[in-house]
Design a protein around this motif. Structure first.
Motif, PDB file in Angstrom:
ATOM      1  N   ASP A  21       0.866  -1.177   0.000  1.00 17.53           N
ATOM      2  CA  ASP A  21       0.000   0.000   0.000  1.00 17.53           C
ATOM      3  C   ASP A  21       0.911   1.238   0.000  1.00 17.53           C
ATOM      4  O   ASP A  21       1.375   1.686   1.051  1.00 17.53           O
ATOM      5  CB  ASP A  21      -0.892  -0.024   1.244  1.00 17.53           C
ATOM      6  N   PHE A  22       1.150   1.782  -1.175  1.00 17.11           N
ATOM      7  CA  PHE A  22       2.110   2.878  -1.286  1.00 17.11           C
ATOM      8  C   PHE A  22       1.614   4.180  -0.649  1.00 17.11           C
ATOM      9  O   PHE A  22       2.410   4.882  -0.012  1.00 17.11           O
ATOM     10  CB  PHE A  22       2.528   3.074  -2.742  1.00 17.11           C
ATOM     11  N   VAL A  42      14.563  -0.250   4.851  1.00 21.80           N
ATOM     12  CA  VAL A  42      13.420  -0.675   4.040  1.00 21.80           C
ATOM     13  C   VAL A  42      13.627  -2.117   3.605  1.00 21.80           C
ATOM     14  O   VAL A  42      14.723  -2.498   3.178  1.00 21.80           O
ATOM     15  CB  VAL A  42      13.266   0.233   2.806  1.00 21.80           C
ATOM     16  N   ALA A  43      12.581  -2.925   3.735  1.00 23.47           N
ATOM     17  CA  ALA A  43      12.603  -4.335   3.323  1.00 23.47           C
ATOM     18  C   ALA A  43      13.604  -5.154   4.125  1.00 23.47           C
ATOM     19  O   ALA A  43      14.290  -6.016   3.596  1.00 23.47           O
ATOM     20  CB  ALA A  43      12.864  -4.485   1.824  1.00 23.47           C
ATOM     21  N   GLY A  44      13.682  -4.854   5.429  1.00 25.21           N
ATOM     22  CA  GLY A  44      14.383  -5.747   6.333  1.00 25.21           C
ATOM     23  C   GLY A  44      13.412  -6.803   6.847  1.00 25.21           C
ATOM     24  O   GLY A  44      12.292  -6.931   6.333  1.00 25.21           O
ATOM     25  N   THR A  45      13.813  -7.529   7.881  1.00 28.26           N
ATOM     26  CA  THR A  45      12.929  -8.559   8.417  1.00 28.26           C
ATOM     27  C   THR A  45      11.623  -7.960   8.919  1.00 28.26           C
ATOM     28  O   THR A  45      10.543  -8.526   8.704  1.00 28.26           O
ATOM     29  CB  THR A  45      13.619  -9.311   9.577  1.00 28.26           C
ATOM     30  N   ASN A  59      10.756  -1.703  -6.085  1.00 27.22           N
ATOM     31  CA  ASN A  59       9.711  -0.674  -6.145  1.00 27.22           C
ATOM     32  C   ASN A  59       9.629   0.092  -4.829  1.00 27.22           C
ATOM     33  O   ASN A  59       9.448   1.319  -4.812  1.00 27.22           O
ATOM     34  CB  ASN A  59       8.361  -1.312  -6.459  1.00 27.22           C
ATOM     35  N   LEU A  60       9.774  -0.633  -3.721  1.00 26.97           N
ATOM     36  CA  LEU A  60       9.716   0.012  -2.410  1.00 26.97           C
ATOM     37  C   LEU A  60      10.950   0.881  -2.178  1.00 26.97           C
ATOM     38  O   LEU A  60      10.844   1.973  -1.612  1.00 26.97           O
ATOM     39  CB  LEU A  60       9.606  -1.066  -1.326  1.00 26.97           C
ATOM     40  N   PHE A  61      12.113   0.421  -2.623  1.00 26.34           N
ATOM     41  CA  PHE A  61      13.323   1.247  -2.517  1.00 26.34           C
ATOM     42  C   PHE A  61      13.127   2.565  -3.282  1.00 26.34           C
ATOM     43  O   PHE A  61      13.398   3.649  -2.756  1.00 26.34           O
ATOM     44  CB  PHE A  61      14.541   0.522  -3.089  1.00 26.34           C
ATOM     45  N   GLU A  62      12.696   2.450  -4.524  1.00 25.19           N
ATOM     46  CA  GLU A  62      12.520   3.640  -5.366  1.00 25.19           C
ATOM     47  C   GLU A  62      11.511   4.596  -4.749  1.00 25.19           C
ATOM     48  O   GLU A  62      11.732   5.820  -4.717  1.00 25.19           O
ATOM     49  CB  GLU A  62      12.058   3.218  -6.764  1.00 25.19           C
TER      50      GLU A  62
END
Length: 294
Positions: A21-22, A42-45, A59-62
């Motif tokens: 959910d951006f 971002v996008a760790g455990t 996509n989440l990084f960007e």
């Protein structure tokens, strides 16, 4: 690269269909920065990385880099137990504009200390980004020894470690024998103040989603020599920290955010939402949150 003292390992918001959910992520990112976070992982455990595809991660990084707009560092979780895949994702994260990466110890395949050293060295040589190592034996089943971390600290772009072994003696050894600009962060919220007291740089936190201002105040007290005030606040925060890990992370912190009006949705399988009993216990502890400030 200075990542600051309070780094939040950000949850990944999901919508009712279980997709990222951006719009909620934008709201969460701004909430965290406004409440004291110096940087975000971002996008760790905690971001449920095991259930995110690499495409979703990129996509989440960007997206996070775009929302950050240079206001704060964005650290991408690109580690895995597959060296080649970690290199590929690290290079994609670098192209996305992140400020650093976090690499977890290789899980399940249980490499030797030399295997871990070569794994991290090989990834570091494939990127110009500053790297934070992540030692978490409770999840990965391997413990990276202080000697291995000390060796890795000699690699120019390996600049920090998130140490979640809970072993303060090992952490002191690492701090003592690594360069002055190598940063050790606590990987356990409840050890934030003890780690600061032995020379640690700060914490990579889950609890900062909920008590970021209080954690920042505690660190400020410590930095200014107000040790009694820092320790009092530390003790008062512990019940909240413990409750946020009463069930497998990140189910409790996502529930807490939703209760606090910061919508982040649910979790993806194999994680489960809190039971009614767990949710009731969490709610009781959170209702006492306003009393912890001094």
């Amino acid at each position: 690269m200075n990542f600051g003292q309070l780094i939040t390992a950000m949850v990944t918001p999901f919508d009712e269909q279980g997709e990222i959910d951006f719009p909620a992520a934008r709201n969460l990112i701004n909430h965290l920065i406004e409440n004291g976070s110096d940087a975000l992982v971002v996008a760790g455990t905690t971001g449920e990385s095991p259930t995110l595809t690499n495409e979703e991660k990129v996509n989440l990084f960007e997206f996070t880099v775009q929302v950050a707009g240079g206001r704060f560092p964005v650290i991408a979780g690109t580690g895995s137990n597959n060296t080649r895949e970690s290199i590929q994702l690290t290079q994609q994260a670098e192209a996305a504009g992140v400020d650093g990466i976090m690499l977890v110890t290789p899980y399940y395949n249980k490499p030797s200390q030399e295997g871990m050293y070569q794994h991290f060295k090989t990834i570091a040589q494939a990127s110009s980004l500053p790297i934070m190592l992540y030692n978490i034996p409770g999840r990965s089943s391997v413990n990276m020894s202080p000697d291995t971390i000390i060796r890795l600290a000699d690699i120019p772009n390996i600049v920090a470690v998130k140490e979640a072994s809970g072993d303060l003696d090992a952490m002191a050894d690492i701090i003592e024998h690594t360069p002055a600009d190598f940063a050790l962060y606590s990987g356990d919220d409840g050890l934030t103040l003890p780690v600061l007291s032995i020379g640690g740089a700060g914490v990579v936190s889950v609890s900062a989603h909920i008590i970021g201002p209080e954690m920042k105040t505690m660190m400020s007290h410590f930095n200014s020599g107000r040790i009694r005030e820092a320790s009092t606040l530390h003790r008062r925060m512990l019940p909240i920290m413990k409750e946020l890990f009463a069930a497998p992370n990140p189910s409790p912190v996502k529930a807490a955010l939703n209760l606090e009006g910061v919508a982040v949705g649910g979790v993806r399988l194999p994680m489960l939402p809190l039971t009614d009993v767990q949710l009731s216990s969490l709610n009781r502890v959170l209702h006492g949150q306003d009393t912890i400030l001094i």
